[in-house]
Design an enzyme around this catalytic site. Structure first.
Site, PDB file in Angstrom:
ATOM      1  N   PRO A 277       0.856  -1.203   0.000  1.00 56.68           N
ATOM      2  CA  PRO A 277       0.000   0.000   0.000  1.00 56.68           C
ATOM      3  C   PRO A 277       0.887   1.246   0.000  1.00 56.68           C
ATOM      4  O   PRO A 277       1.257   1.775   1.047  1.00 56.68           O
ATOM      5  CB  PRO A 277      -0.784  -0.136   1.307  1.00 56.68           C
ATOM      6  CG  PRO A 277       0.119  -0.927   2.199  1.00 56.68           C
ATOM      7  CD  PRO A 277       0.923  -1.833   1.333  1.00 56.68           C
ATOM      8  N   ASP A 450       6.142   2.607   1.595  1.00 56.42           N
ATOM      9  CA  ASP A 450       5.204   1.574   2.026  1.00 56.42           C
ATOM     10  C   ASP A 450       4.529   2.072   3.300  1.00 56.42           C
ATOM     11  O   ASP A 450       5.179   2.231   4.335  1.00 56.42           O
ATOM     12  CB  ASP A 450       5.973   0.272   2.272  1.00 56.42           C
ATOM     13  CG  ASP A 450       5.058  -0.906   2.597  1.00 56.42           C
ATOM     14  OD1 ASP A 450       3.894  -0.672   2.989  1.00 56.42           O
ATOM     15  OD2 ASP A 450       5.520  -2.063   2.468  1.00 56.42           O
ATOM     16  N   HIS A 451       3.220   2.291   3.213  1.00 55.15           N
ATOM     17  CA  HIS A 451       2.506   2.869   4.361  1.00 55.15           C
ATOM     18  C   HIS A 451       2.410   1.905   5.534  1.00 55.15           C
ATOM     19  O   HIS A 451       2.066   2.310   6.650  1.00 55.15           O
ATOM     20  CB  HIS A 451       1.094   3.314   3.944  1.00 55.15           C
ATOM     21  CG  HIS A 451       0.748   4.697   4.401  1.00 55.15           C
ATOM     22  ND1 HIS A 451       1.004   5.146   5.677  1.00 55.15           N
ATOM     23  CD2 HIS A 451       0.166   5.751   3.756  1.00 55.15           C
ATOM     24  CE1 HIS A 451       0.584   6.389   5.803  1.00 55.15           C
ATOM     25  NE2 HIS A 451       0.086   6.790   4.642  1.00 55.15           N
ATOM     26  N   ARG A 452       2.728   0.629   5.324  1.00 51.87           N
ATOM     27  CA  ARG A 452       2.758  -0.313   6.442  1.00 51.87           C
ATOM     28  C   ARG A 452       3.973  -0.066   7.332  1.00 51.87           C
ATOM     29  O   ARG A 452       3.952  -0.384   8.528  1.00 51.87           O
ATOM     30  CB  ARG A 452       2.808  -1.758   5.924  1.00 51.87           C
ATOM     31  CG  ARG A 452       1.616  -2.193   5.099  1.00 51.87           C
ATOM     32  CD  ARG A 452       1.849  -3.566   4.484  1.00 51.87           C
ATOM     33  NE  ARG A 452       2.984  -3.569   3.573  1.00 51.87           N
ATOM     34  CZ  ARG A 452       3.438  -4.649   2.930  1.00 51.87           C
ATOM     35  NH1 ARG A 452       2.846  -5.820   3.132  1.00 51.87           N
ATOM     36  NH2 ARG A 452       4.470  -4.566   2.118  1.00 51.87           N
TER      37      ARG A 452
END
Length: 480
Positions: A277, A450-452
Site C-alpha cells: 500500500p 510503504d505505508h505499512r
C-alpha cells in the site's frame, strides 16, 4: 577412442530455471579448452558467458540463437581424447604431460565448478624415481588437489574477484565447507572494514584469472591451439550484447513474450502493486548550491563526483536519520524487518530494459567511492554484463528519471523494499531566493513509501531532510 561428453545448461544461481541463447561462441568442429566460454545466454537477471568444463572437439550444438532452454537441457557435446592408460608398475615412468592442452584426456576436468559438474582432481605430476624406490611409488594413485576450492557457483567466483576476496582464505558455511555468496559478502565486508584487501597467493591468482563466468575469452581461458581452431566464430549477426528478436506476428499485431529482464520487471512491479500500500509525496528544491558544490569538488582534482553519487550520499545520510525506511515487510510473520546496512539500488535504463544495479554497503562509502562504483555498475549494465549478485539484495532505490527530461513521477516501489526516492530534471526556474525573485536550478523530488512501514510524518521528515541537503549541502557535514 574419443569419449563424447554432453554439457548441459548449468544452474547459474539465484534460483534461475531457464536462459535464452543469445550468441554461440563456438561452432561444430571447433576445438575448445577447459573453462573456455562457449555460449552467451541471457537469464532473467543478466547476460552470462557460460564456460565448458570439458576440453576437446565440439560435435554438436543444441538450441538456435533466441531459443529458451531450461536448466539441465543439453547445450553441446564435446569429444574428449582417449583416457591415458594406467602405466605398468614395472615399466619406466614417463614424465607427466601437460594436462592443460586443448585436446585434453578423458580425465580432464574444469577447475571452475559449475552446479552439476564437480571438479576432477588433476593427476599429480610424477617425478622420475630411482629403481630402488620404485616399489614404494604408486604411479596410478591420484592425489586430490590441495588447492581445490569448495565453490559451487561460477557467480560466487566472479563476486569474489570483483570484491577483492581471496577465496583460499574464506571458510565456507555450506555443506562440506561449500563457499556461498553470503560467505564472500561477509568476507568482503570484513576486508572493507579493515581497509585492506588481502593479496591472493600465486596459485590462487592463477586459478581466478580464468573465471567461470568470463567477460571475454582471454589467453588464460583458451590456449593458442584452441583460439586458432575457431577463426571467425564471431559474425556480424552475433555481436556481443546483441538483443535477440523474440516475437511473432499475428493478425492482431506483434506478440512479444514477457520473459528475460522484461518478464522479471513485469512480475516484480505487479507484485509490488498487489502487496504494497504505497503513497507518494513531493517537494520542489533549489539545487543551485548542490550543483555549485559538485563543481567545486570536481575542480579540486582527483576522481570526478557524479550528481547521482551526491544524491546517493544524501540518501544514505537520510536513511541514517530515518532507519525505519531501510526495511522490508515479512508478510508471513507480519513483522517489519529494519535492515542494518544500506544496499542502494539505482534505476538504469538499458537496451535490454530497466535494471536496478545495487551498490553494496552504500552507507559505508563516501561520495567519491559511490561515484566510482555507480559508474562501474552503469557500464556493466549497458554492456549486459551485470551478475545476478549485482542486481539483487537492494534495500532502498534511487530513481533518477530526470535523465528522460521529465519533472515528476510516481514510481512503483522495488519489491520487497519499503521506499524509493525519485529525482526529476534540474532546470532553471523562477524562484524566491533570499526574499527576491531569481532564476535558480530547481528539481522536483518525489518519495514513494510503504505505508505499512511508516506514517506520513516519517516519510515527510525524510523527504524534507533530503531537500534541505540538496538546497544546503553543508547540512551533510553534520554526518561526515
Amino acid at each position: 577412442m574419443a569419449v563424447v561428453r554432453e554439457f548441459t545448461l548449468p544452474d547459474l544461481g539465484e534460483g534461475l530455471t531457464e536462459a535464452q541463447v543469445v550468441r554461440w561462441m563456438v561452432n561444430v568442429g571447433d576445438v575448445v579448452a577447459v573453462d573456455q566460454p562457449v555460449v552467451e545466454v541471457e537469464t532473467a537477471k543478466a547476460m552470462v558467458e557460460v564456460p565448458c568444463p570439458y576440453g576437446g572437439v565440439v560435435t554438436a550444438r543444441f538450441g538456435e540463437e533466441g531459443t529458451e532452454l531450461p536448466v539441465g537441457a543439453p547445450l553441446l557435446t564435446v569429444a574428449v581424447g582417449e583416457p591415458a592408460a594406467v602405466p605398468d608398475p614395472g615399466a619406466p615412468e614417463p614424465v607427466a604431460a601437460n594436462s592443460g592442452s586443448a585436446s585434453g584426456g578423458g580425465d580432464e576436468g574444469s577447475g571452475n565448478v559449475l552446479v552439476g559438474y564437480g571438479t576432477q582432481a588433476p593427476a599429480a605430476r610424477r617425478r622420475r624415481v630411482r629403481p630402488q624406490a620404485r616399489e614404494a611409488a604408486r604411479p596410478a594413485e591420484r592425489v586430490p588437489a590441495a588447492t581445490s576450492l569448495a565453490v559451487i557457483s561460477p557467480l560466487v567466483r566472479r563476486l569474489a574477484r570483483e570484491r577483492g576476496v581471496d577465496l583460499s582464505r574464506v571458510r565456507g558455511s555450506g555443506p562440506d565447507g561449500l563457499i556461498t555468496r553470503a560467505d564472500v559478502e561477509a568476507a568482503a565486508h570484513e576486508v572493507h572494514a579493515a581497509g585492506a584487501v588481502p593479496v591472493a597467493g600465486a596459485a590462487s591468482v592463477a586459478a581466478e584469472r580464468t573465471p567461470p563466468v568470463a567477460q571475454a575469452v582471454s589467453a588464460a581461458g583458451a590456449g593458442p591451439a584452441a583460439r586458432a581452431a575457431r577463426p571467425g566464430h564471431r559474425t556480424e549477426s552475433a555481436r556481443p550484447g546483441r538483443r535477440v528478436a523474440a516475437g511473432r506476428q499475428t493478425a492482431d499485431g506483434l506478440r512479444v513474450p514477457l520473459r528475460g529482464v522484461r518478464g522479471v520487471v513485469a512480475d516484480k512491479l505487479s507484485r509490488s502493486r498487489r502487496e504494497i500500500p504505497d503513497a507518494t509525496c513531493w517537494v520542489d528544491a533549489d539545487a543551485t548550491e548542490l550543483m555549485a558544490a559538485r563543481r567545486a569538488m570536481n575542480a579540486s582534482g582527483g576522481a570526478k563526483v557524479s550528481l547521482l553519487a551526491l544524491l546517493a550520499r544524501i540518501c544514505t545520510a537520510a536513511l541514517a536519520k530515518y532507519p525505519e525506511l531501510n526495511a522490508t515487510v515479512d508478510t508471513e510473520a507480519r513483522e517489519i524487518v529494519t535492515l542494518p546496512d544500506v544496499h542502494l539500488g539505482f534505476a538504469a535504463q538499458t537496451d535490454r530494459g530497466l535494471v536496478v544495479p545495487v551498490v553494496r554497503d552504500a552507507n559505508a562509502r563516501n561520495a567519491v567511492e559511490l561515484s566510482v562504483e555507480m559508474a562501474r555498475l552503469t557500464e556493466a549494465a549497458r554492456a549486459g554484463k551485470l551478475s545476478p549478485a549485482e542486481l539483487t539484495g537492494g534495500t532502498f532505490t534511487l530513481n533518477n528519471y530526470g535523465v528522460f527530461g521529465v519533472d515528476g513521477s510516481t514510481p512503483i516501489i522495488n519489491h520487497p523494499e519499503a521506499a524509493m526516492l525519485g529525482v526529476g530534471r534540474i532546470a532553471p526556474k523562477p524562484w524566491v531566493h533570499e526574499g527576491e525573485l531569481a532564476v535558480r536550478q530547481v528539481v522536483q523530488l518525489s518519495f514513494t513509501f510503504d505505508h505499512r512501514v511508516c506514517d506520513g510524518g516519517v516519510a515527510g521528515g525524510f523527504l524534507r531532510y533530503v531537500a534541505d541537503c540538496v538546497e544546503q549541502p553543508a547540512v551533510l557535514l553534520r554526518t561526515v
